[in-house]
Write a protein that holds these residues in place. Structure first.
Motif, PDB file in Angstrom:
ATOM      1  N   ARG A   1      -7.657  11.895   1.541  1.00 45.75           N
ATOM      2  CA  ARG A   1      -6.470  12.338   2.303  1.00 45.75           C
ATOM      3  C   ARG A   1      -5.034  12.280   1.610  1.00 45.75           C
ATOM      4  O   ARG A   1      -4.315  12.916   1.596  1.00 45.75           O
ATOM      5  CB  ARG A   1      -6.633  11.374   3.546  1.00 45.75           C
ATOM      6  CG  ARG A   1      -5.431  11.640   4.564  1.00 45.75           C
ATOM      7  CD  ARG A   1      -5.684  10.656   5.731  1.00 45.75           C
ATOM      8  NE  ARG A   1      -4.442  10.814   6.530  1.00 45.75           N
ATOM      9  CZ  ARG A   1      -3.540   9.893   6.664  1.00 45.75           C
ATOM     10  NH1 ARG A   1      -3.700   8.970   5.706  1.00 45.75           N
ATOM     11  NH2 ARG A   1      -2.602   9.921   7.336  1.00 45.75           N
ATOM     12  N   SER A   2      -5.030  11.056   0.800  1.00 44.88           N
ATOM     13  CA  SER A   2      -3.822  11.012   0.056  1.00 44.88           C
ATOM     14  C   SER A   2      -3.575  11.981  -1.026  1.00 44.88           C
ATOM     15  O   SER A   2      -2.525  12.487  -1.516  1.00 44.88           O
ATOM     16  CB  SER A   2      -3.711   9.433  -0.495  1.00 44.88           C
ATOM     17  OG  SER A   2      -3.569   8.302   0.339  1.00 44.88           O
TER      18      SER A   2
ATOM     19  N   LYS B   1     -10.048   8.050   2.698  1.00 44.92           N
ATOM     20  CA  LYS B   1      -8.662   7.442   2.547  1.00 44.92           C
ATOM     21  C   LYS B   1      -7.844   7.803   1.308  1.00 44.92           C
ATOM     22  O   LYS B   1      -6.781   8.588   1.323  1.00 44.92           O
ATOM     23  CB  LYS B   1      -8.693   5.957   2.307  1.00 44.92           C
ATOM     24  CG  LYS B   1      -7.291   5.261   2.458  1.00 44.92           C
ATOM     25  CD  LYS B   1      -7.703   3.813   2.783  1.00 44.92           C
ATOM     26  CE  LYS B   1      -6.515   3.059   3.229  1.00 44.92           C
ATOM     27  NZ  LYS B   1      -7.176   1.547   3.810  1.00 44.92           N
ATOM     28  N   THR B   2      -8.447   7.857   0.041  1.00 44.30           N
ATOM     29  CA  THR B   2      -7.985   8.265  -1.085  1.00 44.30           C
ATOM     30  C   THR B   2      -7.863   9.991  -1.016  1.00 44.30           C
ATOM     31  O   THR B   2      -6.857  10.569  -1.682  1.00 44.30           O
ATOM     32  CB  THR B   2      -8.705   7.742  -2.448  1.00 44.30           C
ATOM     33  OG1 THR B   2     -10.083   8.205  -2.277  1.00 44.30           O
ATOM     34  CG2 THR B   2      -8.521   6.082  -2.349  1.00 44.30           C
TER      35      THR B   2
ATOM     36  N   SER C   1     -10.064   0.787   0.816  1.00 39.35           N
ATOM     37  CA  SER C   1      -8.884   0.528   0.004  1.00 39.35           C
ATOM     38  C   SER C   1      -8.864   0.779  -1.241  1.00 39.35           C
ATOM     39  O   SER C   1      -9.991   0.123  -2.007  1.00 39.35           O
ATOM     40  CB  SER C   1      -8.194  -0.541   0.430  1.00 39.35           C
ATOM     41  OG  SER C   1      -7.850  -0.324   1.856  1.00 39.35           O
ATOM     42  N   ARG C   2      -7.918   1.112  -2.159  1.00 38.37           N
ATOM     43  CA  ARG C   2      -7.921   1.137  -3.539  1.00 38.37           C
ATOM     44  C   ARG C   2      -8.450  -0.087  -4.235  1.00 38.37           C
ATOM     45  O   ARG C   2      -7.770  -1.169  -3.761  1.00 38.37           O
ATOM     46  CB  ARG C   2      -6.793   1.534  -4.315  1.00 38.37           C
ATOM     47  CG  ARG C   2      -6.597   3.133  -4.240  1.00 38.37           C
ATOM     48  CD  ARG C   2      -5.164   3.454  -4.514  1.00 38.37           C
ATOM     49  NE  ARG C   2      -4.974   4.704  -3.886  1.00 38.37           N
ATOM     50  CZ  ARG C   2      -4.996   6.106  -4.375  1.00 38.37           C
ATOM     51  NH1 ARG C   2      -5.554   6.237  -5.730  1.00 38.37           N
ATOM     52  NH2 ARG C   2      -4.897   6.974  -3.723  1.00 38.37           N
TER      53      ARG C   2
END
Lengths: 331, 758, 178
Positions: free
Chosen positions: B652-653, B649-650, B23-24
């Motif tokens: 993919r965003s 995760k990032t 997560s960021r």
């Protein structure tokens, strides 16, 4: 935004009393403050009416509902009675703006919102509505969102409201108090066509305060819809919208209401179009014929001619949906 | 093969942070309102500036009357061309790292008006509201001159630019005999495509806050993708010592290219701060976000010729774009068409037409986002004519090597994108005929397209400081515009040194940090990530050396390549019981901190002999109302080949967001210019439509395995742009499949569909 | 239209005088002296230094400035601070309890429901309002009722996922329930 004075009115009478040239009432503020920031409107004084007790939704003696002018759009749309008895109205409100704006905007303010014409908003361009005599930038300019009906050579702006289209179809009555006392205005008479005075949107006079909107008993709850067509799925003004209400006798139309939004300086209704439906079977062909009556004087400009065909198709769709709809459904 | 430096401290541990959906690291700040953007810094007595924009598109100011504005109590000053101080003379002083060939625009330079909404005055006042009010009172008279803003009317007056902007090469020379081959082809497509001008419109409006300190130094909080780019610019323009100014942008509220060049609010704020010797903020209004930089309007022609089996015989791609009178903005548009498919006869042409507009500006996947969709629609049209599945046509003409250069790709797993994307989407179940799939009144269309973007790398430096407490701070003057730089750099550093994410802090957005280029073009992971890895490798080597020297060290004599770093420990790979913690090594050796700085360069030799690119395959389902022409995107599968994914995760965003951009480009975004006024008329968020939540369905992103040891030490290519490329084409192709209506003009608004449905 | 000569233009009205405005912001009573032209948004950002509430357009077209007033989500850019005198304002800074994040804040981080972070406080406040209203149960309803919050980074699918998750843990308030 220019300099202005601010005061809060304690009563409707006080508000009307304070209304003077250059003064504006502010309630939700969503359109007025927007336009003041854009320097389009420059009131010298704001009279805050937002706390006046005009926010109730009540039964009328005639079996209809009285919508307080200061009832929020969201509260109106989600009111159980509105949802059940006037689903077209609820749907229209929820098709407009965003949840946040509907929490702020009042019913009265919604009636009086100004056009979204690009030229009206941009003070560097000509606009007869903003600055009478400066010309109409939209004629010959960028006019994709502009009027196809009832326009003049002075102005081709459209009224942006969704709520008003449903109110027009429902034949609501606008209650007003002003320097000359109280009066009622049938909805069809509230908004003007631009003609050669496009700077005037409505028949309201200086100092007039909208206090309520009366809905007649007939809500077309069983067979009605509001269809809005826009450039994205939400949070956009209508290219074309249709409020349609039918009373059905089997497959035959017993009564009909039809109003268009996004096409004119006011919600567009035409008794002849409705007459073309009454007593006729509810078929796409009949609907199309009625649409053509409603659109018979439509005239497109360089970028918006598509609206004529779109409106016709939208009317057929809306009437079809209304005819099919059995019983009131929550929007 | 090119020899590639070995990768010592990287991915040596299977459970390291690289490749994990972390997560960021800046997430908490962002969700609590504690991330501070350019307009959110202050000092006592901060002044507020409001810019006045030109009412005309071309001409000159004949009179400017500021008396009424200045008469208001609290109005401090009004800057205009008539009272500005003398500033840098030569154009080169006004150039920035992203400036194309030409003379950069100089705000308040003289009375000349070059484009609509040009900034013509700055009103400075005690409060924001007063500055805005006073700005309305500045009275300006103009003498208008004729202007040209219509690309279509001026396309004949175009010229061929040279290598006028970094990152873009002119089209290659034609190969084979494209005209003859086209005419000789049994199956042909020849069509014109248009792309409307688009504006970046990041959520944060461009703003600059200059804090004027008592010692005369300035801290400049600017909305930018390159703090050092802006630092150099303002030092040059205002003749300031580099040490007297510090430019900061720890958080940037989106940019998408709009922050690649110093924008005029920076100039204005600096002008006022240096002249008035006080702190000031200048924030643009949303309409003023249409006063600089945009994706240029483009007209293209794509002609394809093929054999009946689908073999491409001829490919011609021509594009004409708008630029300003003062600079040659180029994004070439056509080159990817020569790279994407194997074809022996190819002509790529690119020209510019000068208009009375501000200089366009790189916007997410500049050039490719415009050019590739034209090619990919043409390919779809060709597939229709051939009676071939569009996916099969692409596989048939798959380019194993780069046809533009003849060089191999460093890696290219586009085929895997096609395969996995098609499988996930269920492409095999597609009924090929247009209008053959429906659900009630909705026509269903399935379309696909391929995408490509360059995997670039620049030069960057990074600094690392490891404390005796085992906490690591790494820094570089790069940016995080929402891309995830903070997080990804933290992961890279943590991976190299075997530290938990929480022990690593990455600093960016400060011009005093080690040099990094502007963040853009998907090159930040490659460029800055390589520097972060390099500097952490040095720290690692130092630790190993220190550990070896310790008395009774269990690590004595262990070679660097036999050591792994994990759990804040140095560990012998084959005997994990032999280990020391980083803290033990530093304490034991009496080291309070280890400081290193390193610079990373691209592998130039490898880059000279290979083509580096990311690829994508996009599959889209649209639902079209058959009566009303309204289009909604119902689902999207985007399969991406971009080397190693540092943070799925990032990443993919990034892809999802770019797909949303593709939906905007395909269906909604368009600046409407009134050519009589030379002015964009829908200059706000209400009428310039970007996608809203209700426009966007589930977006399925998959990253295919792609191993690349040539691209950089990380094997990662960057994912900021590739997600948008191809999406508009996949939508257009899906609309055709749904309705049989072929629209070649973006955005595909409902009126264009309706016209075909009649 | 010929421009008026400077001397003929009426002198502009002086800036409006400040008036006292009392707001309960995140549970704390704050009395400010504000000129009436100060919006609630600017009062928060410029006078109370609560910059978590963002200015994305200043015209009610983006939702970045969304706050809760008396529990309902509104665009703070389109109302004057003076008009909200005496009301309870909740901003993003007020959703956190001590160190503990609101379930929406947790969910936004977990689902990566933001990139640049600029629209995020508005999205989260809007989502808090949405949950309190209790009108959205399906993903499509969340999408529609969150469409007043633009996200230029395009984090919409993750925003929907985060709200869906938070909805399961945050009960709508009684009066907002259907």
């Amino acid at each position: 935004m220019r300099s202005f004075t601010y005061s809060r009115a304690g009563s409707a009478a006080e508000a009307v009393g304070r209304a003077a040239a250059g003064t504006a009432f502010v309630a939700g503020g969503t359109n007025l403050l927007d336009l003041m920031k854009a320097d389009v409107l420059r009131p010298e004084g704001l009279v805050d009416i937002s706390r006046l007790p005009l926010d109730r939704i009540e039964e009328t003696a005639e079996g209809g509902l009285r919508l307080g002018a200061l009832a929020r759009n969201a509260d109106t749309a989600y009111d159980e009675r509105v949802q059940t008895r006037y689903p077209m109205l609820s749907k229209a409100i929820l098709a407009g703006a965003s949840a946040q704006l509907r929490n702020m905007a009042t019913n009265g303010g919604n009636l009086l919102q100004r056009t979204r014409c690009y030229y009206f908003y941009d003070t560097a361009t000509p606009c007869n509505k903003r600055q009478p005599g400066s010309g109409c930038g939209a004629i010959g300019g960028v006019n994709r969102i502009h009027a196809i009906l009832g326009a003049s050579d002075q102005c081709i702006a459209v009224h942006p409201s969704d709520l008003c289209v449903a109110l027009a179809a429902l034949e609501a009555v606008v209650r007003v108090t002003g320097p000359d006392g109280e009066r009622s205005i049938p909805f069809a008479e509230l908004h003007r066509l631009p003609g050669d005075r496009p700077e005037i949107d409505t028949v309201l006079r200086p100092g007039d305060l909208v206090t309520a909107i009366d809905l007649p008993a007939r809500g077309f709850a069983e067979h009605s819809t509001y269809l809005k067509i826009r450039d994205r799925a939400s949070y956009a003004f209508a290219l074309v919208s249709v409020a349609a209400g039918l009373e059905m006798d089997g497959d035959t139309v017993r009564d009909a209401r039809l109003a268009l939004g996004g096409v004119a300086h006011k919600p567009w209704r035409d008794p002849e179009a409705e007459a073309a439906l009454i007593g006729k079977p509810a078929t796409p062909d009949r609907f199309r014929a009625a649409a053509r009556v409603l659109l018979r004087d439509a005239k497109g400009h360089e970028h918006n001619s598509f609206k004529i065909e779109l409106a016709e198709r939208a009317i057929v769709r809306a009437l079809t949906e209304a005819a099919e709809r059995k019983g009131a459904s929550r929007p | 093969m090119i020899a590639i430096p070995s990768i010592p401290g990287f991915l040596t541990e299977p459970n390291g942070p690289i490749g994990k959906p972390v997560s960021r690291v800046d997430g908490r700040k962002k969700v609590t309102g504690n991330a501070h953007y350019a307009a959110e810094f202050t000092l006592p007595d901060l002044a507020h500036g409001c810019i006045v924009s030109s009412a005309i598109a071309r001409g000159r100011i004949t009179r400017i009357d500021t008396a009424a504005a200045l008469a208001l109590p609290g109005v401090i000053h009004v800057f205009t061309h008539e009272n500005r101080p003398s500033l840098a003379w030569f154009d080169r002083k006004w150039k920035d790292d992203d400036a194309p060939k030409g003379a950069p625009f100089r705000p308040l330079y003289d009375a000349e008006i070059h484009h609509a909404l040009q900034p013509v005055a700055l009103v400075v006042a005690d409060s924001f509201e007063l500055a805005r009010y006073a700005a309305r009172l500045v009275h300006i008279e103009y003498e208008a001159a004729p202007h040209q803003t219509d690309l279509r009317a001026n396309r004949a007056n175009s010229f061929t630019p040279g290598k006028d902007k970094g990152g873009f090469q002119p089209p290659p020379k034609p190969r084979g005999d494209p005209e003859q081959a086209f005419l000789a082809s049994p199956v042909r497509v020849d069509a014109e495509f248009t792309q409307a001008a688009e504006y970046h419109n990041p959520m944060e409006m461009h703003a600059t806050t200059v804090l004027h300190h008592d010692d005369g130094t300035l801290t400049v909080h600017d909305k930018t993708q390159g703090v050092q780019n802006c630092h150099t610019y303002i030092c040059n323009v205002f003749g300031l010592a580099k040490s007297a100014v510090r430019v900061m942008s720890p958080f940037v509220g989106g940019a998408f290219g709009s922050g690649l060049r110093p924008q005029h609010q920076l100039f204005m704020a600096m002008l006022a701060a240096t002249q008035l010797k006080r702190s000031i903020r200048v924030e643009l209004s949303r309409p003023q976000m249409f006063s600089f930089g945009h994706r240029p309007e483009t007209i293209q022609r794509v002609a394809l010729g093929a054999d009946r089996d689908g073999t491409l015989r001829a490919l011609i791609h021509e594009a004409v774009q708008e630029s300003s009178r003062n600079e040659n903005y180029v994004e070439i548009v056509v080159n990817w068409s020569g790279q994407q498919y194997a074809c022996d006869n190819v002509r790529l042409d690119y020209t510019l037409s000068r208009l009375d507009v501000h200089t366009p500006l790189d916007q997410r996947a500049p050039g490719a986002a415009t050019g590739v969709p034209a090619l990919e629609i043409a390919m779809d049209e060709l597939a229709c004519k051939l009676g071939m599945d569009p996916l099969d046509l692409r596989l048939k003409n798959y380019a194993e090597t780069d046809p533009n250069t003849g060089n191999p790709f460093s890696s290219k797993e586009l085929r895997a994108c096609f395969r996995h994307g098609a499988e996930r989407f269920g492409w095999a179940k597609r009924s090929p005929a247009p209008r053959s799939m429906r659900d009630g009144r909705e026509l269903i269309g399935w379309g696909m397209a391929a995408g490509v973007w360059d995997a670039m790398q620049g030069q960057a430096a990074a600094k690392a400081v490891l404390g005796v407490d085992g906490k690591l701070v790494v820094s570089s003057a790069t940016a995080d515009i929402g891309t995830g730089t903070y997080t990804v750099m933290t992961q890279i550093a943590a991976d190299v040194l075997g530290l938990p994410i929480e022990e690593v802090t990455f600093c960016l957005g400060d011009s005093s940090l080690p040099a990094a280029p502007v963040e853009g073009g998907s090159w930040t992971v490659s460029t800055v990530g390589s520097a972060v890895k390099a500097v952490c490798d040095r720290v690692r080597s130092q630790l190993i050396a220190l550990a070896g020297k310790l008395e009774n060290s269990p690590l004595k004599g262990v070679a660097e390549e036999d050591m792994v770093f994990a759990d804040s420990h140095l560990i012998v790979r084959n005997d994990r019981s032999r280990r020391l913690s980083i803290t033990e090594v530093m304490r034991g050796s009496g080291t309070l901190s280890i400081e290193e700085e390193a610079r990373a360069l691209p592998y130039l030799l490898a880059r000279a002999r290979h083509t580096f690119a990311t690829h994508s395959a996009v599959f889209v389902e649209v639902r079209v109302d058959e009566d009303l022409g309204t289009v909604r995107v119902a689902r999207v599968v985007s399969a991406i080949a971009a080397g190693r994914i540092i943070n799925p995760k990032t990443a993919r965003s990034q892809i999802q967001g770019a797909v949303v951009w593709g939906i905007g480009m395909g269906l909604e975004e368009e600046a409407f210019t009134d050519h009589r006024l030379g002015r964009v008329m829908n200059h706000d968020y209400a009428e310039y439509h970007v996608p809203v939540n209700a426009d966007v369905p589930e977006i399925d992103v998959l990253f295919v395995e792609e191993h690349d040891d040539m691209v950089n030490a990380l094997g990662a290519k960057g994912v900021g742009e590739i997600g948008i490329v191809g999406v508009p084409a996949a939508i257009a192709n899906a609309i055709h499949h749904a309705t049989g209506v072929r629209v070649r003009d973006f955005p595909i608004t409902l009126d264009k569909v309706l016209a075909g449905l009649r | 239209m010929a421009p008026l000569k400077a001397s003929l233009r009426p002198a502009p009205a002086p800036p409006p005088a400040p008036i006292p405005v009392t707001l309960n912001v995140n549970g704390v009573e704050r009395t400010l002296h504000l000129a009436p032209w100060t919006t609630l948004l600017d009062a928060l950002r410029l006078h109370l230094d609560l910059t978590g509430t963002k200015k994305g357009c200043d015209h009610g077209q983006c939702g970045a400035c969304t706050v809760l007033v008396d529990g309902r989500r509104i665009n703070s850019c389109l109302t004057l601070a003076a008009m909200q005198d005496g009301r309870k304002v909740t901003t993003i800074e007020g959703l956190t309890t001590g160190d503990a994040l609101h379930p929406l804040q947790e969910a936004f981080i977990e689902h990566d429901a933001f990139q640049c972070g600029y629209c995020t406080p508005g999205q989260i406040c809007s989502a808090a309002g949405l949950i309190a209203e209790g009108k959205a149960t399906t993903d499509d309803e969340i999408r529609e009722l969150m469409s007043g919050n633009l996200c230029r980074c395009g984090a919409y699918p993750n925003i929907v996922a985060a709200i869906r998750q938070a909805m399961a843990t945050v009960a709508p308030k009684a009066e907002g329930a259907p």
